[in-house]
Motif scaffolding. Structure first.
Motif, PDB file in Angstrom:
ATOM      1  N   ARG A  38      19.562  -8.412  12.173  1.00  0.00           N
ATOM      2  CA  ARG A  38      18.540  -7.364  12.279  1.00  0.00           C
ATOM      3  C   ARG A  38      18.545  -6.729  13.658  1.00  0.00           C
ATOM      4  O   ARG A  38      18.569  -5.510  13.800  1.00  0.00           O
ATOM      5  CB  ARG A  38      17.170  -7.952  11.979  1.00  0.00           C
ATOM      6  CG  ARG A  38      16.061  -6.949  12.143  1.00  0.00           C
ATOM      7  CD  ARG A  38      14.699  -7.539  11.805  1.00  0.00           C
ATOM      8  NE  ARG A  38      13.691  -6.717  12.447  1.00  0.00           N
ATOM      9  CZ  ARG A  38      12.756  -7.174  13.252  1.00  0.00           C
ATOM     10  NH1 ARG A  38      12.671  -8.449  13.496  1.00  0.00           N
ATOM     11  NH2 ARG A  38      11.888  -6.354  13.794  1.00  0.00           N
ATOM     12  N   TYR A  39      18.534  -7.544  14.696  1.00  0.00           N
ATOM     13  CA  TYR A  39      18.484  -6.995  16.049  1.00  0.00           C
ATOM     14  C   TYR A  39      19.793  -6.324  16.454  1.00  0.00           C
ATOM     15  O   TYR A  39      19.802  -5.385  17.232  1.00  0.00           O
ATOM     16  CB  TYR A  39      18.091  -8.070  17.054  1.00  0.00           C
ATOM     17  CG  TYR A  39      16.639  -8.455  16.929  1.00  0.00           C
ATOM     18  CD1 TYR A  39      15.633  -7.528  17.200  1.00  0.00           C
ATOM     19  CD2 TYR A  39      16.272  -9.718  16.509  1.00  0.00           C
ATOM     20  CE1 TYR A  39      14.303  -7.864  17.069  1.00  0.00           C
ATOM     21  CE2 TYR A  39      14.939 -10.064  16.378  1.00  0.00           C
ATOM     22  CZ  TYR A  39      13.954  -9.140  16.662  1.00  0.00           C
ATOM     23  OH  TYR A  39      12.631  -9.470  16.521  1.00  0.00           O
ATOM     24  N   ALA A  40      20.908  -6.777  15.914  1.00  0.00           N
ATOM     25  CA  ALA A  40      22.202  -6.173  16.255  1.00  0.00           C
ATOM     26  C   ALA A  40      22.406  -4.833  15.558  1.00  0.00           C
ATOM     27  O   ALA A  40      23.045  -3.938  16.095  1.00  0.00           O
ATOM     28  CB  ALA A  40      23.334  -7.123  15.887  1.00  0.00           C
ATOM     29  N   LEU A  41      21.856  -4.680  14.349  1.00  0.00           N
ATOM     30  CA  LEU A  41      22.163  -3.514  13.536  1.00  0.00           C
ATOM     31  C   LEU A  41      21.023  -2.514  13.401  1.00  0.00           C
ATOM     32  O   LEU A  41      21.250  -1.357  13.059  1.00  0.00           O
ATOM     33  CB  LEU A  41      22.582  -3.965  12.132  1.00  0.00           C
ATOM     34  CG  LEU A  41      23.776  -4.926  12.079  1.00  0.00           C
ATOM     35  CD1 LEU A  41      23.976  -5.434  10.669  1.00  0.00           C
ATOM     36  CD2 LEU A  41      25.024  -4.271  12.621  1.00  0.00           C
ATOM     37  N   GLU A  42      19.797  -2.940  13.667  1.00  0.00           N
ATOM     38  CA  GLU A  42      18.644  -2.063  13.468  1.00  0.00           C
ATOM     39  C   GLU A  42      18.719  -0.823  14.350  1.00  0.00           C
ATOM     40  O   GLU A  42      19.079  -0.886  15.520  1.00  0.00           O
ATOM     41  CB  GLU A  42      17.364  -2.834  13.783  1.00  0.00           C
ATOM     42  CG  GLU A  42      16.111  -2.119  13.322  1.00  0.00           C
ATOM     43  CD  GLU A  42      14.894  -3.014  13.429  1.00  0.00           C
ATOM     44  OE1 GLU A  42      14.082  -2.799  14.331  1.00  0.00           O
ATOM     45  OE2 GLU A  42      14.785  -3.953  12.608  1.00  0.00           O
ATOM     46  N   GLY A  43      18.426   0.310  13.765  1.00  0.00           N
ATOM     47  CA  GLY A  43      18.391   1.553  14.514  1.00  0.00           C
ATOM     48  C   GLY A  43      19.731   2.255  14.651  1.00  0.00           C
ATOM     49  O   GLY A  43      19.800   3.328  15.245  1.00  0.00           O
ATOM     50  N   LEU A  44      20.796   1.687  14.126  1.00  0.00           N
ATOM     51  CA  LEU A  44      22.093   2.358  14.197  1.00  0.00           C
ATOM     52  C   LEU A  44      22.087   3.566  13.272  1.00  0.00           C
ATOM     53  O   LEU A  44      21.541   3.516  12.171  1.00  0.00           O
ATOM     54  CB  LEU A  44      23.219   1.411  13.780  1.00  0.00           C
ATOM     55  CG  LEU A  44      23.526   0.257  14.717  1.00  0.00           C
ATOM     56  CD1 LEU A  44      24.634  -0.609  14.124  1.00  0.00           C
ATOM     57  CD2 LEU A  44      23.944   0.769  16.075  1.00  0.00           C
ATOM     58  N   PRO A  45      22.706   4.657  13.692  1.00  0.00           N
ATOM     59  CA  PRO A  45      22.739   5.835  12.822  1.00  0.00           C
ATOM     60  C   PRO A  45      23.687   5.655  11.633  1.00  0.00           C
ATOM     61  O   PRO A  45      23.576   6.364  10.646  1.00  0.00           O
ATOM     62  CB  PRO A  45      23.240   6.946  13.754  1.00  0.00           C
ATOM     63  CG  PRO A  45      24.008   6.233  14.807  1.00  0.00           C
ATOM     64  CD  PRO A  45      23.337   4.895  14.971  1.00  0.00           C
ATOM     65  N   ASN A  46      24.600   4.699  11.716  1.00  0.00           N
ATOM     66  CA  ASN A  46      25.554   4.446  10.629  1.00  0.00           C
ATOM     67  C   ASN A  46      24.851   3.705   9.499  1.00  0.00           C
ATOM     68  O   ASN A  46      23.906   2.966   9.728  1.00  0.00           O
ATOM     69  CB  ASN A  46      26.720   3.580  11.099  1.00  0.00           C
ATOM     70  CG  ASN A  46      27.327   4.053  12.388  1.00  0.00           C
ATOM     71  OD1 ASN A  46      26.656   4.612  13.234  1.00  0.00           O
ATOM     72  ND2 ASN A  46      28.591   3.808  12.565  1.00  0.00           N
ATOM     73  N   LYS A  47      25.362   3.852   8.318  1.00  0.00           N
ATOM     74  CA  LYS A  47      24.862   3.092   7.190  1.00  0.00           C
ATOM     75  C   LYS A  47      25.504   1.708   7.244  1.00  0.00           C
ATOM     76  O   LYS A  47      26.714   1.576   7.335  1.00  0.00           O
ATOM     77  CB  LYS A  47      25.252   3.790   5.886  1.00  0.00           C
ATOM     78  CG  LYS A  47      24.540   3.246   4.668  1.00  0.00           C
ATOM     79  CD  LYS A  47      24.975   3.962   3.417  1.00  0.00           C
ATOM     80  CE  LYS A  47      24.329   5.310   3.336  1.00  0.00           C
ATOM     81  NZ  LYS A  47      24.564   5.977   2.048  1.00  0.00           N
TER      82      LYS A  47
END
Length: 65
Positions: free
Chosen positions: A33-42
């Motif tokens: 969650r913390y590594a991927l949250e908020g990334l513009p990529n799907k």
């Protein structure tokens, strides 16, 4: 990091952005969650089994297709 580098330096304007596959032996929902949250990529997640299913159920599923 690799995908962002590739997108900036290697991808041509007419090409789609790069995709990546991350394989993990263990799951850690908080770290993901913390590594991927908020990334513009799907970002897609899936769970895979290390061993294939028994042959009979697999053959039955293929017949249904």
């Amino acid at each position: 990091m690799y995908c962002n580098y590739a997108k900036e330096h290697w991808v041509l304007p007419e090409e789609n952005p790069p995709v990546d596959l991350i394989s993990c032996a263990r799951t850690n929902a908080a770290a993901a969650r913390y590594a991927l949250e908020g990334l513009p990529n799907k970002v897609l997640a899936a769970e895979y089994q290390m061993l294939p299913p028994d042959e009979r159920p697999l053959a039955d599923e293929l017949v249904k297709m």
